[in-house]
Design a protein around this motif. Structure first.
Motif, PDB file in Angstrom:
ATOM      1  N   TYR A 176       9.727 -44.383 -28.195  1.00 48.58           N
ATOM      2  CA  TYR A 176      10.342 -43.702 -29.328  1.00 48.58           C
ATOM      3  C   TYR A 176      11.677 -43.073 -28.954  1.00 48.58           C
ATOM      4  O   TYR A 176      12.062 -42.062 -29.506  1.00 48.58           O
TER       5      TYR A 176
ATOM      6  N   PHE B 263      33.430 -34.918 -25.210  1.00 43.62           N
ATOM      7  CA  PHE B 263      32.984 -34.693 -26.583  1.00 43.62           C
ATOM      8  C   PHE B 263      34.071 -35.061 -27.583  1.00 43.62           C
ATOM      9  O   PHE B 263      33.806 -35.581 -28.656  1.00 43.62           O
ATOM     10  N   GLN B 266      34.272 -38.728 -27.977  1.00 40.89           N
ATOM     11  CA  GLN B 266      33.174 -39.145 -28.840  1.00 40.89           C
ATOM     12  C   GLN B 266      33.513 -38.907 -30.294  1.00 40.89           C
ATOM     13  O   GLN B 266      33.299 -39.766 -31.137  1.00 40.89           O
TER      14      GLN B 266
ATOM     15  N   PHE C 173      19.733 -36.008 -28.405  1.00 39.09           N
ATOM     16  CA  PHE C 173      19.543 -37.377 -27.935  1.00 39.09           C
ATOM     17  C   PHE C 173      19.351 -38.312 -29.136  1.00 39.09           C
ATOM     18  O   PHE C 173      18.789 -37.894 -30.143  1.00 39.09           O
ATOM     19  N   PRO C 174      19.782 -39.555 -29.020  1.00 36.19           N
ATOM     20  CA  PRO C 174      19.560 -40.496 -30.127  1.00 36.19           C
ATOM     21  C   PRO C 174      18.119 -40.982 -30.191  1.00 36.19           C
ATOM     22  O   PRO C 174      17.840 -42.149 -29.989  1.00 36.19           O
ATOM     23  N   ILE C 175      17.193 -40.072 -30.422  1.00 41.21           N
ATOM     24  CA  ILE C 175      15.796 -40.442 -30.543  1.00 41.21           C
ATOM     25  C   ILE C 175      15.424 -40.392 -32.022  1.00 41.21           C
ATOM     26  O   ILE C 175      16.130 -39.769 -32.814  1.00 41.21           O
ATOM     27  N   PRO C 176      14.329 -41.043 -32.426  1.00 39.26           N
ATOM     28  CA  PRO C 176      14.017 -41.146 -33.854  1.00 39.26           C
ATOM     29  C   PRO C 176      13.993 -39.810 -34.582  1.00 39.26           C
ATOM     30  O   PRO C 176      14.512 -39.704 -35.684  1.00 39.26           O
ATOM     31  N   LYS C 199      29.971 -36.171 -39.042  1.00 40.46           N
ATOM     32  CA  LYS C 199      30.430 -36.623 -37.725  1.00 40.46           C
ATOM     33  C   LYS C 199      29.429 -36.168 -36.664  1.00 40.46           C
ATOM     34  O   LYS C 199      29.139 -34.982 -36.550  1.00 40.46           O
ATOM     35  N   ILE C 201      28.063 -35.810 -32.688  1.00 39.74           N
ATOM     36  CA  ILE C 201      28.327 -35.847 -31.243  1.00 39.74           C
ATOM     37  C   ILE C 201      27.013 -35.665 -30.498  1.00 39.74           C
ATOM     38  O   ILE C 201      26.233 -34.767 -30.811  1.00 39.74           O
ATOM     39  N   TRP C 202      26.766 -36.555 -29.535  1.00 41.93           N
ATOM     40  CA  TRP C 202      25.565 -36.444 -28.701  1.00 41.93           C
ATOM     41  C   TRP C 202      25.894 -35.592 -27.478  1.00 41.93           C
ATOM     42  O   TRP C 202      26.880 -35.837 -26.796  1.00 41.93           O
ATOM     43  N   THR C 203      25.020 -34.629 -27.189  1.00 38.27           N
ATOM     44  CA  THR C 203      25.266 -33.787 -26.011  1.00 38.27           C
ATOM     45  C   THR C 203      24.439 -34.231 -24.808  1.00 38.27           C
ATOM     46  O   THR C 203      24.683 -33.801 -23.693  1.00 38.27           O
ATOM     47  N   ALA C 215      30.649 -29.013 -27.574  1.00 41.96           N
ATOM     48  CA  ALA C 215      30.537 -30.095 -28.553  1.00 41.96           C
ATOM     49  C   ALA C 215      30.911 -29.589 -29.944  1.00 41.96           C
ATOM     50  O   ALA C 215      31.627 -30.262 -30.699  1.00 41.96           O
ATOM     51  N   LEU C 219      34.040 -30.777 -32.485  1.00 38.21           N
ATOM     52  CA  LEU C 219      33.877 -31.188 -33.881  1.00 38.21           C
ATOM     53  C   LEU C 219      34.780 -30.375 -34.797  1.00 38.21           C
ATOM     54  O   LEU C 219      35.378 -30.908 -35.736  1.00 38.21           O
ATOM     55  N   ALA C 222      38.079 -31.658 -34.640  1.00 39.72           N
ATOM     56  CA  ALA C 222      38.211 -32.942 -35.333  1.00 39.72           C
ATOM     57  C   ALA C 222      38.222 -32.758 -36.845  1.00 39.72           C
ATOM     58  O   ALA C 222      38.186 -33.726 -37.590  1.00 39.72           O
ATOM     59  N   LYS C 369      27.864 -43.076 -33.489  1.00 40.79           N
ATOM     60  CA  LYS C 369      27.243 -44.289 -32.955  1.00 40.79           C
ATOM     61  C   LYS C 369      25.830 -44.018 -32.501  1.00 40.79           C
ATOM     62  O   LYS C 369      25.549 -43.006 -31.878  1.00 40.79           O
ATOM     63  N   LYS C 371      23.525 -44.613 -30.070  1.00 39.36           N
ATOM     64  CA  LYS C 371      23.313 -45.200 -28.742  1.00 39.36           C
ATOM     65  C   LYS C 371      22.956 -44.093 -27.771  1.00 39.36           C
ATOM     66  O   LYS C 371      23.426 -43.006 -27.877  1.00 39.36           O
TER      67      LYS C 371
END
Lengths: 358, 318, 371
Positions: A176, B263, B266, C173-176, C199, C201-203, C215, C219, C222, C369, C371
């Motif tokens: 997962y 960051f 990104q 994290f890009p987890i579900p 927008k 950002i993954w830390t 992070a 943002l 940005a 993204k 990932k």
């Protein structure tokens, strides 16, 4: 009259073992003062720590579990320190060993018979840790680059690389998306002796014994000692210093690598967080406290493990921060370092030149 | 574009200030011949003590002062062990770091207010505000440099001063002599032991300011991960600066904001693996060390580490 | 001779340590006995990844624990341990509680999954509860909440109040679980403001205040004027406030710690589940399950709105909340398009179960993204 320090020809054996003991008591005393400052009874704290580490059979097992990587990495560090090669990269070497062992357990496993998996993982860990220690060794031996700083920097490269592997490349497709590789096949699980105490304990004990013998009784051990104490003498005796550095460091890193293998295949059964727990740094303290004696390192490792495991117990039973364990660990060397002066040097009074002339 | 550069520069300077202080301090310590691997522990102690003092007294000056006293004391332990007791510098430094990590974590959970379960984490204290220089501080690029907190402004001054002191004064010359060849220095009438004590303690105080900057300006507040391994990057930056305080700024600018930069990349949609960027300071340092050593070996010119770095000094040693 | 001396010293030191401690342990032993003699209390232990002082994830579990105490009073005894790393130590700590006779153990972080499974197998008479995992056993339940529902509601607030039409989202994290939250939030944002983008950002960390802040600042630079987050601390909210910008919290009612610039927060309310499952265990009706409660069950909710939120937005959120609670509509009901404009679910349909579980997509409006 004037006092000067003169290096002892031979280390005083009596002090060799007395000083670590005094150090331990000294650090307990110093930390005790700190605890008193926070209106905490230090005896209660130490009692809780002791109970957490030895209180029952299970706690004792867990103390051993934690001591295994410390024993191995400690032995690894000792080899390098014997020749005054300041390898402070045991942490990275341990992580690399874990990565290599995980690679065998995740991928190579499909191509080899099950009985070969653990020997292969063992060898891979040895090579992984060895190569990682080999980098500063070659740089030092061939180019004269300072090993303290290179081995230190490589720790972080290994740790970040490991995170990259279990977060991205080797992430479990059925997990997962949570960090961590998939769980290894049972063939790659290091057998456990009792509770969570795995075969790594036997590895550690054998390695310590063999190492003690090698360092004490063989020509190789003698050569390492000479290189450490006097490179000039070593050169004069015709010892090949660069070759010795590289070989010794490969073994040094390799043993730390096996510690990583133990954590990965014996405890976690997968590559995930929990490999860079600071064992490699504690190993340096262990090496120093045991005065570079592998047998002593076994006992000192258990002592350090008591501090770490006991720290949790202090939090559980007394509600105090478990950081107390770390605090004691950091403090334990101060009296030792200060005391080392008296075991390595002796105080001699001389008449100053002026007085002598008179 | 100018906007992006300005904001990148602003965050890099702000993130780099703590590194700059600690790096300059460590350069001075190493120049005297003492390697101090205790920086990480000292920065943590500087952060936790300064934050606690600022929380209870609301005095930033006092907070900074206490942080410096505490880390100076830690450096004094290192100096005593390595100089007087001639202990191994690597082992002593590591002990200081482990000790500092443990103690700062302990204090962080005991020094807080009772209402927060004695925890310092999660409470707000007073912190150094950003001060904008009028007029010029509005211009692009300049606004990055001239819109910082007071400690950063002082850091701007410290770089040239530290350089000048080391290379243009008698005391600086003495310091370098002690690190290069203590025996000759002693013969020239310099007190090697005293010099090493002084610069080790000064180095510790600078690490304390670095830690205080994190807790009182960059990420106000206390948490156990506040240094994020900065103490180790400092060791790398010293090499990167080739033990020259004037060059310390380069490394801090390159690596200080490496997270912040990642960051931003990104956010801008660029895809560079974060892990690769995080590895960079360490890899580059190894490379820099190799190049420096090779250059010294072949060029016969001294630019790298002080020759006596890491070696105990014995007056009547044979 | 020298060796013998060494062993002697070792033994003596061990003995002094032993005897020295014996006296002290006696004291705490008698304390333990007194506790046992008192009653047959139902003993509950909590394993925390952080400390209640994080005012986020662990704080909420701590609050849940307090609700157990409030409801069952003297019938239960609760303890917790803080800062247990998700590594080799977790298994030891969990097992120690099981051995000491604790009846129910809550392990409140995903990384405790394997250790919990391991220990649960050895102690069949102890109830285990693991938060956010997917492995169950006869004596091991998992529990989690439909956080995406209040996230959707907070998206409505953010979408209504952004001026720059850029909303920043600091994510771990890009987890579900995280992507589900981002998607639900974005669906909410786009419902009221089809021009706005989220927008991301993954830390790569759950708990690192310094990085979370950095992070958030990236943002803001940005162009974001509202910062939402899926982390375990209040740092992104503080960073936004210092820049005079708004934010959406998470985990706990961050507005009460940071200030009214935090418009609202999707929050956990574990007490709703904890009191239920402990009650069942006390009555002996406890059964292993995979609990996933939502707004209806009360295990997740939206924290009180900041006074900065206009009344019409508040009433919109109320209507949508009622819709979700009634079960007539849920967040991932169509029409939904993915990031590239492909249709994931048409009007009147819902996203297929597999995709809903794996969340291997970003919905339209997310700028980031996977990932």
């Amino acid at each position: 009259m004037k006092f000067v320090f003169e290096k002892r020809k031979t280390q005083l054996k009596r002090l060799l073992f007395l000083i670590p003991f005094i150090s331990f008591v000294g650090s307990l005393f110093l930390s005790g003062l700190l605890l008193l400052a926070f209106k905490t009874n230090p005896l209660m704290v130490y009692g809780a720590m002791f109970k957490g580490a030895f209180g029952n059979w299970f706690n004792f097992q867990e103390t051993l579990v934690k001591a295994i990587p410390l024993m191995l990495a400690g032995c690894g560090v000792i080899i390098a320190f014997r020749m005054r090669f300041w390898n402070i990269g045991a942490e990275g070497q341990l992580v690399m060993g874990g990565i290599f062992a995980a690679w065998v357990s995740l991928f190579l496993i499909d191509f080899i018979p099950p009985w070969l998996v653990l020997p292969a993982a063992f060898t891979a860990a040895l090579i992984g840790g060895g190569l990682w220690a080999g980098i500063p060794a070659i740089l030092k031996a061939k180019l004269g680059v300072d090993e303290t700083l290179t081995s230190l920097m490589l720790n972080y490269v290994a740790i970040i690389f490991c995170q990259y592997l279990y977060n991205v490349v080797w992430i479990d497709p059925n997990g997962y998306g949570f960090p961590g590789s998939k769980i290894f096949d049972k063939a790659a699980w290091l057998p456990r002796l009792t509770g969570r105490v795995h075969l790594g304990l036997i590895f550690a004990l054998i390695i310590a014994l063999v190492l003690w013998f090698m360092l004490k009784k063989t020509k190789w051990g003698f050569e390492l000692k000479i290189i450490g104490e006097s490179p000039m003498t070593a050169k004069y005796l015709g010892i090949n210093i660069p070759k010795n550095i590289i070989i010794a460091l490969f073994i040094s890193g390799g043993i730390s690598g096996i510690a990583g293998m133990g954590e990965v295949t014996g405890i976690a059964h997968r590559l995930t967080h929990g490999l860079d727990m600071g064992y490699g740094f504690t190993a340096i303290i262990i090496a120093w406290m045991s005065q570079l004696n592998p047998i002593a390192a076994i006992f000192v490792s258990i002592l350090m493990s008591v501090l770490l495991v006991g720290g949790d117990q202090v939090q559980r039973t007394m509600g105090l921060p478990s950081a107390i364990g770390l605090l004691l660990q950091g403090m334990i060397l101060f009296p030792l370092l200060a005391g080392a002066l008296f075991s390595e040097y002796r105080v001699k009074s001389i008449k100053s030149i002026g007085e002598a002339v008179k | 574009m100018i906007g992006l550069i300005t904001s990148l520069l602003a965050i890099t300077i702000s993130a780099g200030t703590s590194l700059l202080y600690a790096t300059i301090g460590e350069i001075y310590t190493e120049r005297s011949g003492i390697l101090n691997l205790g920086i990480e522990g000292m920065m943590l102690m500087g952060a936790v003590t300064s934050f606690a003092v600022s929380y209870y007294t609301n005095s930033l000056f006092l907070a900074l002062l206490i942080a410096m006293v505490v880390t100076a004391f830690m450096a004094l332990i290192h100096a005593f062990l390595t100089i007087t007791m001639k202990a191994n510098q690597v082992v002593s430094g590591l002990s200081i770091t482990i000790f500092g990590t443990g103690l700062s974590s302990f204090l962080g959970k005991r020094l807080g207010p009772e209402s927060n379960n004695f925890n310092l984490y999660g409470v707000n204290g007073k912190n150094f505000p950003d001060i904008q220089v009028p007029l010029v501080g509005d211009w692009p690029i300049f606004s990055a440099i001239l819109n910082q907190d007071i400690l950063t402004y002082i850091a701007y001054l410290i770089i040239p001063l530290a350089w000048f002191f080391m290379y243009k004064t008698k005391k600086g010359l003495n310091l370098r002599a002690v690190g290069e060849n203590p025996r000759t220095a002693e013969a020239m009438g310099i007190n090697v032991i005293r010099t090493r004590y002084i610069y080790t303690v000064i180095g510790g105080m600078f690490a304390g300011i670095g830690g205080a900057h994190l807790a009182l300006a960059y990420t106000p507040g206390w948490n156990e991960h506040i240094t994020g391994g900065r103490g180790w990057i400092v060791i790398a930056l010293v090499i990167f600066a080739m033990w020259n305080p004037g060059k310390a700024i380069l490394g801090t600018l390159l690596f200080g904001g490496i997270n912040a930069i990642q960051f931003r990349l990104q956010a801008a949609g660029t895809d560079i693996p974060a892990s690769l960027l995080n590895m960079l300071p360490y890899l580059v340092t190894v490379l820099a060390l190799v190049l420096l050593t090779v250059y010294e070996n072949y060029g016969k010119r001294k630019i790298g580490a002080p020759s006596a770095l890491g070696k105990p000094y014995m007056k009547e040693d044979k | 001779m020298k060796k013998k001396l060494y062993w002697l010293i070792l033994i003596i030191s061990a003995l002094t340590f032993l005897t020295g401690c014996q006296k002290k342990t006696d004291v705490s032993d008698s304390g333990d006995k007194a506790a046992v003699e008192q009653t047959e209390k139902f003993k509950i232990a909590f394993i925390y990844i952080g400390a209640p002082g994080d005012l986020g994830w662990t704080y909420e579990h701590y609050r849940g624990k307090q609700m157990i105490e409030t409801k069952y009073g003297s019938k239960v005894e609760t303890v917790h341990i803080e800062d247990v790393p998700e590594g080799p130590d977790a298994s030891r700590v969990i097992r120690q509680y099981a051995q000491e006779g604790y009846n129910m153990i809550f392990t409140t972080s995903f990384g405790y999954m394997d250790p919990t499974v391991e220990v649960a197998a050895e102690f069949p008479e102890v109830y285990f509860e693991h938060c956010s995992g997917y492995k169950t056993a006869d004596n091991l339940s998992t529990y989690f909440g439909k956080m995406y529902q209040p996230r959707y509601l907070s998206g409505l607030v953010a979408g209504s109040m952004t001026k720059s039409n850029i909303i920043g989202y600091v994510a771990a994290f890009p987890i579900p679980e995280v992507t589900r939250g981002i998607n639900a939030f974005t669906i909410g944002v786009r419902k009221v403001n089809p021009d706005a983008v989220v927008k991301v950002i993954w830390t790569s960390t759950w708990y690192n205040p310094t990085q979370e802040r950095e992070a958030a600042v990236a943002l803001l630079d940005a162009g974001a004027d509202i910062i939402a987050q899926h982390q375990d601390t209040t740092e992104p909210q503080k960073a936004a406030m210092e820049r005079g910008k708004l934010s959406i919290g998470y985990d706990s009612d961050m507005g009460s710690f940071v200030g009214e610039t935090v418009l609202t927060s999707p929050v956990w309310n574990w007490g709703a589940y904890y009191t239920r499952t402990v009650g069942e265990a006390l009555e002996g009706t406890w059964k292993s399950e995979s609990y996933w409660g939502g707004l209806k069950e009360g295990v997740v909710e939206l924290a009180k709105m900041s006074p900065l939120v206009p009344a019409d937005v508040v009433s919109l959120v109320e209507t949508e909340t009622a819709k979700i609670i009634s079960g007539s509509w849920d967040v991932f009901d169509g029409p939904i398009k993915d990031q590239d404009g492909n249709i994931l679910a048409a009007e009147g349909e819902s996203i297929d179960a597999g995709k809903l579980l794996s969340q291997s997509f970003f919905v339209e409006g997310v700028d980031g993204k996977l990932k």
